[in-house]
Design a protein around this motif. Structure first.
Motif, PDB file in Angstrom:
ATOM      1  N   GLY A  90       2.245  59.130 -14.104  1.00  0.00           N
ATOM      2  CA  GLY A  90       3.521  58.560 -13.695  1.00  0.00           C
ATOM      3  C   GLY A  90       4.631  58.711 -14.716  1.00  0.00           C
ATOM      4  N   TRP A  91       4.320  59.316 -15.854  1.00  0.00           N
ATOM      5  CA  TRP A  91       5.313  59.486 -16.915  1.00  0.00           C
ATOM      6  C   TRP A  91       5.415  60.953 -17.321  1.00  0.00           C
ATOM      7  CZ3 TRP A  91       8.252  55.416 -18.572  1.00  0.00           C
ATOM      8  CH2 TRP A  91       7.781  54.123 -18.298  1.00  0.00           C
ATOM      9  N   HIS A  92       6.628  61.374 -17.646  1.00  0.00           N
ATOM     10  CA  HIS A  92       6.861  62.652 -18.311  1.00  0.00           C
ATOM     11  C   HIS A  92       7.032  62.345 -19.795  1.00  0.00           C
ATOM     12  CE1 HIS A  92       7.559  64.768 -14.460  1.00  0.00           C
ATOM     13  NE2 HIS A  92       8.087  63.613 -14.088  1.00  0.00           N
ATOM     14  N   THR A  93       6.304  63.041 -20.643  1.00  0.00           N
ATOM     15  CA  THR A  93       6.305  62.687 -22.063  1.00  0.00           C
ATOM     16  C   THR A  93       6.794  63.832 -22.933  1.00  0.00           C
ATOM     17  OG1 THR A  93       3.984  63.343 -22.290  1.00  0.00           O
ATOM     18  CG2 THR A  93       4.429  61.031 -21.785  1.00  0.00           C
ATOM     19  N   VAL A  94       7.501  63.458 -23.983  1.00  0.00           N
ATOM     20  CA  VAL A  94       7.953  64.385 -25.014  1.00  0.00           C
ATOM     21  C   VAL A  94       7.490  63.817 -26.347  1.00  0.00           C
ATOM     22  CG1 VAL A  94       9.961  65.336 -26.221  1.00  0.00           C
ATOM     23  CG2 VAL A  94       9.965  65.174 -23.717  1.00  0.00           C
TER      24      VAL A  94
ATOM     25  N   ALA B 289       5.386  59.273 -39.583  1.00  0.00           N
ATOM     26  CA  ALA B 289       6.534  59.263 -38.671  1.00  0.00           C
ATOM     27  C   ALA B 289       6.112  59.609 -37.237  1.00  0.00           C
ATOM     28  CB  ALA B 289       7.625  60.200 -39.191  1.00  0.00           C
ATOM     29  N   GLY B 290       6.879  60.458 -36.571  1.00  0.00           N
ATOM     30  CA  GLY B 290       6.603  60.842 -35.190  1.00  0.00           C
ATOM     31  C   GLY B 290       7.362  59.987 -34.199  1.00  0.00           C
ATOM     32  N   VAL B 291       8.077  60.648 -33.276  1.00  0.00           N
ATOM     33  CA  VAL B 291       8.776  59.944 -32.199  1.00  0.00           C
ATOM     34  C   VAL B 291       8.365  60.547 -30.863  1.00  0.00           C
ATOM     35  CG1 VAL B 291      10.762  59.269 -33.602  1.00  0.00           C
ATOM     36  CG2 VAL B 291      10.807  61.451 -32.375  1.00  0.00           C
ATOM     37  N   SER B 292       8.473  59.744 -29.811  1.00  0.00           N
ATOM     38  CA  SER B 292       8.132  60.188 -28.460  1.00  0.00           C
ATOM     39  C   SER B 292       9.098  59.560 -27.470  1.00  0.00           C
ATOM     40  CB  SER B 292       6.699  59.786 -28.086  1.00  0.00           C
ATOM     41  OG  SER B 292       5.747  60.357 -28.957  1.00  0.00           O
ATOM     42  N   LEU B 293       9.205  60.187 -26.299  1.00  0.00           N
ATOM     43  CA  LEU B 293       9.938  59.607 -25.174  1.00  0.00           C
ATOM     44  C   LEU B 293       9.080  59.732 -23.927  1.00  0.00           C
ATOM     45  CD1 LEU B 293      12.444  61.469 -26.811  1.00  0.00           C
ATOM     46  CD2 LEU B 293      13.686  59.783 -25.463  1.00  0.00           C
TER      47      LEU B 293
ATOM     48  N   ALA C  27      14.229  62.918 -31.447  1.00  0.00           N
ATOM     49  CA  ALA C  27      14.095  63.743 -30.247  1.00  0.00           C
ATOM     50  C   ALA C  27      15.018  63.169 -29.187  1.00  0.00           C
ATOM     51  CB  ALA C  27      12.655  63.773 -29.742  1.00  0.00           C
ATOM     52  N   GLU C  28      15.524  64.036 -28.309  1.00  0.00           N
ATOM     53  CA  GLU C  28      16.398  63.563 -27.240  1.00  0.00           C
ATOM     54  C   GLU C  28      16.095  64.304 -25.951  1.00  0.00           C
ATOM     55  OE1 GLU C  28      20.194  64.496 -29.123  1.00  0.00           O
ATOM     56  OE2 GLU C  28      20.508  66.170 -27.727  1.00  0.00           O
ATOM     57  N   ILE C  29      16.358  63.629 -24.842  1.00  0.00           N
ATOM     58  CA  ILE C  29      16.194  64.229 -23.527  1.00  0.00           C
ATOM     59  C   ILE C  29      17.443  63.968 -22.703  1.00  0.00           C
ATOM     60  CG2 ILE C  29      13.674  64.039 -23.527  1.00  0.00           C
ATOM     61  CD1 ILE C  29      13.949  61.584 -21.688  1.00  0.00           C
ATOM     62  N   ASP C  30      17.727  64.896 -21.806  1.00  0.00           N
ATOM     63  CA  ASP C  30      18.791  64.699 -20.828  1.00  0.00           C
ATOM     64  C   ASP C  30      18.177  64.283 -19.508  1.00  0.00           C
ATOM     65  OD1 ASP C  30      20.742  65.407 -22.608  1.00  0.00           O
ATOM     66  OD2 ASP C  30      21.178  67.366 -21.708  1.00  0.00           O
TER      67      ASP C  30
ATOM     68  N   ALA D 277      11.545  63.735 -14.719  1.00  0.00           N
ATOM     69  CA  ALA D 277      11.391  64.883 -15.606  1.00  0.00           C
ATOM     70  C   ALA D 277      12.707  65.157 -16.327  1.00  0.00           C
ATOM     71  CB  ALA D 277      10.974  66.113 -14.804  1.00  0.00           C
ATOM     72  N   PRO D 278      12.685  65.356 -17.632  1.00  0.00           N
ATOM     73  CA  PRO D 278      13.922  65.653 -18.359  1.00  0.00           C
ATOM     74  C   PRO D 278      14.535  66.974 -17.913  1.00  0.00           C
ATOM     75  CG  PRO D 278      12.156  65.026 -19.873  1.00  0.00           C
ATOM     76  CD  PRO D 278      11.526  65.238 -18.536  1.00  0.00           C
ATOM     77  N   GLU D 279      15.859  67.002 -17.921  1.00  0.00           N
ATOM     78  CA  GLU D 279      16.577  68.241 -17.633  1.00  0.00           C
ATOM     79  C   GLU D 279      16.651  69.130 -18.869  1.00  0.00           C
ATOM     80  OE1 GLU D 279      20.317  66.661 -16.432  1.00  0.00           O
ATOM     81  OE2 GLU D 279      19.640  66.134 -14.411  1.00  0.00           O
ATOM     82  N   ARG D 280      16.567  68.514 -20.038  1.00  0.00           N
ATOM     83  CA  ARG D 280      16.639  69.238 -21.314  1.00  0.00           C
ATOM     84  C   ARG D 280      15.919  68.414 -22.363  1.00  0.00           C
ATOM     85  NH1 ARG D 280      19.661  69.104 -26.036  1.00  0.00           N
ATOM     86  NH2 ARG D 280      20.581  67.160 -25.284  1.00  0.00           N
TER      87      ARG D 280
END
Length: 271
Positions: A53-57, A67-71, A102-105, A76-79
């Motif tokens: 149920g999740w899209h992950t980055v 460290a390490g970051v996630s979204l 990290a970033e997503i659109d 679904a991200p566009e970018r």
């Protein structure tokens, strides 16, 4: 509505054993930003690294176990972008593999997960923090400009590792010379709000309260005494911040129910 949650998990593998999985299954958030993941995707159980149920980055650090970051997003991200180099900002490339950004659109909005270095006065860690800050402020300004040209809003969520004002930490007098509450760090955060013109969304909705704190040391009885720091922010462009209708810290009911030394910070925005 768009619900965004940010939390430093203090090691995702450990958090998953303490209650993160159950929390994620029960959250109403549309986007969850994680910091201090401290693991690569291959090291995470499938239900944690790629839950249904999740899209992950995931943006792990090149240095193992740091460290390490996630979204995690319902859509679904566009970018997707890892790090903040490549935009002409001097010094930014140093942090492209540091697992700190990290970033997503998504439709109409860019959501970022940030883990700003914690620092320690008089050490290389503080020097690293200052280099990061020097590069990140112009990046934030450019990000806002690029998003505006594209008709997008921005929210940068995460552990900024700076308490901005006296109301943002319980024992501010004792920490005036501590990393995280140094005058230069606080002035830099003021520049994020004034020069880059981002809005501290939680503070905008709770202008006259102590905290709400989002981090408590595991030492002593800091959590039980609510002797905390507010260092986890959602910094949004004014258009998005103006659509925020509710913000809160998901503080555990008891010390034993915590799955991190930070608590999730959640904001609900009107779309």
């Amino acid at each position: 509505m768009l619900t965004v949650t940010s939390v430093n998990v203090n090691g995702l593998r450990a958090a998953a054993k303490k209650g993160f999985v159950e929390w994620l299954a029960g959250t109403d958030a549309d986007v969850v930003c994680l910091q201090e993941v401290r693991a690569e995707l291959a090291q995470l159980p499938e239900g944690v690294g790629a839950p249904e149920g999740w899209h992950t980055v995931h943006a792990p650090a090149a240095a193992k176990g740091r460290a390490g970051v996630s979204l995690y997003s319902r859509q679904a991200p566009e970018r997707v972008q890892i790090g903040f180099g490549g935009h002409g900002v001097p010094g930014a490339e140093e942090f492209d593999t540091s697992g700190r950004y990290a970033e997503i659109d998504l439709p109409g909005v860019t959501v970022a997960s940030l883990y700003l270095p914690s620092g320690e006065v008089g050490t290389e860690r503080q020097d690293e923090k200052e280099r990061f800050m020097a590069a990140f402020l112009p990046y934030l300004q450019g990000l806002k400009e690029r998003a505006a040209a594209d008709g997008r809003e921005v929210v940068v969520c995460g552990d900024w590792n700076i308490a901005h004002q006296e109301a943002d930490l319980k024992n501010w007098k004792a920490n005036r010379k501590s990393s995280g509450f140094l005058p230069d760090e606080r002035a830099w955060l003021t520049r994020v709000l004034e020069e880059a013109a981002y809005v501290d969304v939680v503070r905008s909705l709770h202008p006259d309260v102590e905290g709400p704190y989002s981090w408590w040391s595991y030492r002593g009885r800091a959590f039980d005494n609510d002797s905390g720091w507010r260092i986890d922010y959602q910094m949004a462009t004014p258009g998005l911040a103006g659509r925020a209708v509710k913000a809160w810290v998901e503080r555990a009911a008891t010390h034993g129910e915590r799955w991190s030394d930070h608590a999730p910070v959640t904001v609900v925005y009107e779309r």
